[in-house]
Design a protein around this motif. Structure first.
Motif: not given
Length: 393
Positions: A36-61
């Motif tokens: 949980r302390d690991v940062g993540v860098r990822y390729l994005s092609f500019g059509r974002p997902v809702d990371w806040s909603a996904l974080s809540t749903r999965l119970g993960l930061p």
């Protein structure tokens, strides 16, 4: 205080493709669940997902850092620098190494792998290979595996890697499996009215009129009252939306609607698919989601990966007039998450030896130059065709 490590994720993320976004989210959640302390860098092609909603749903930061893939010009090293400071890199999910769409697609993805010291370990996981041109088969065989460990998602990919490329490879399941779908909170949500879900893509030989007739036959056979056509790849300039709309118009008086994917609505899109009681599925990850929800499916197979999902031989484009059950993997084939987590623990502890092959500066410059030339030629071709058609009007 020591800084937290960062893990890179090379994938087709946030490109307006439902299946690839599911793979990205599954990869991200696997990393977060590992450390949980690991940062993540990822390729994005500019059509974002809702990371806040996904974080809540999965119970993960989930708070990853997007990296936009810039133009890889001859002499540039921008792509590989994006992940050079990472402690480890995950590569894959989806069919990244193929030449179906562009002759230099493999380089476009491999260019993101760090080449400089200190060496960064790379795991290919849930990856599909091919088809590859003869030139790329030869080039990748000569290069050697660009991954320290390689887990592919189907038997055909493993065979290609071992027999034609000379790579060591193993199998694992696709990131999008029933366990992950359940973790996303996607449950069968079937309404009182039966709904036929349809997921198509434009493909040579697939006719809109014939496809609409097939949909009508399936709907009539099961007494379906509504048809919902899902477009999983709705990126700008894509042709799947227009093809699906054309099919929808051919359905005439039937109650039918087209639902095009938007990244910020990933959970709602999946929930709408979960309301279907029956499906006609052409896309791999529509099949994966409906299979996880036990929705009976009439497949349309257009590639070895879709045929293999249903345990069928690949005979070219094939529209099945019967329900076909997907293959159920046994425990001998590990889940992608069960491959990633122990590998990531070892990589972050510095216990993964880096043995992967890297492109030489000479090869990289040649590939950059060749790719730029092909892109310029294609752009000029489109401009000429546009001018000709404009003049004809």
């Amino acid at each position: 205080m020591a800084m937290s490590p960062t893990v890179g994720l090379v994938c087709l993320g946030e490109a307006g493709n439902f299946g690839d976004d599911l793979i990205m989210v599954a990869g991200m959640s696997t990393i977060a669940a590992t450390r949980r302390d690991v940062g993540v860098r990822y390729l994005s092609f500019g059509r974002p997902v809702d990371w806040s909603a996904l974080s809540t749903r999965l119970g993960l930061p989930l708070d990853p850092q997007p990296v936009r893939p810039g133009r890889d010009l001859p002499g540039s090293s921008r792509s590989e620098r994006n992940f050079q400071s990472c402690a480890a890199v995950l590569f894959g999910g989806g069919g990244l190494l193929q030449t179906s769409h562009h002759p230099y697609t493999p380089y476009a993805w491999l260019s993101h792998l760090p080449r400089q010291l200190p060496a960064v370990p790379v795991l290919a996981v849930g990856l599909g290979l091919g088809p590859l041109s003869a030139d790329w088969l030869s080039r990748l065989r000569e290069l050697g595996s660009p991954f320290d460990e390689c887990y592919l998602r189907d038997v055909d990919s493993v065979t290609l890697a071992e027999q034609q490329l000379g790579w060591r490879a193993k199998r694992c399941r696709d990131f999008v499996d029933p366990t992950f779908v359940a973790q996303l909170g996607i449950r069968p949500g079937r309404t009182t009215a039966s709904v036929l879900g349809v997921a198509l893509r434009r493909w040579p030989g697939l006719d809109a009129v014939d496809t609409a007739r097939h949909i009508g036959r399936v709907a009539d056979a099961h007494g379906v009252t509504a048809v919902r056509l899902f477009v999983l790849e709705a990126s700008p300039g894509g042709t799947d939306v227009s093809f699906t709309e054309q099919v929808c118009r051919q359905l005439g008086a039937r109650s039918a609607e087209v639902v095009a994917y938007q990244g910020v609505e990933l959970l709602d899109f999946a929930a709408a698919m979960a309301e279907c009681s029956l499906a006609i599925s052409m896309k791999l990850h529509s099949s994966a989601l409906w299979a996880a929800l036990d929705v009976p499916m009439y497949p349309i197979s257009y590639a070895p990966k879709t045929a293999a999902f249903f345990g069928q031989p690949f005979n070219g484009l094939e529209v099945f007039e019967r329900i076909v059950a997907p293959v159920v993997e046994d425990d001998s084939v590990p889940r992608a998450v069960d491959v990633v987590q122990p590998w990531l623990h070892r990589a972050l502890a510095g216990q993964v030896p880096v043995t992967r092959a890297v492109l030489t500066n000479r090869d990289k410059l040649w590939l950059q130059t060749s790719r730029a030339a092909v892109n310029t030629y294609r752009r000029l071709g489109r401009s000429v065709r546009g001018a000709v058609s404009g003049g004809a009007r």
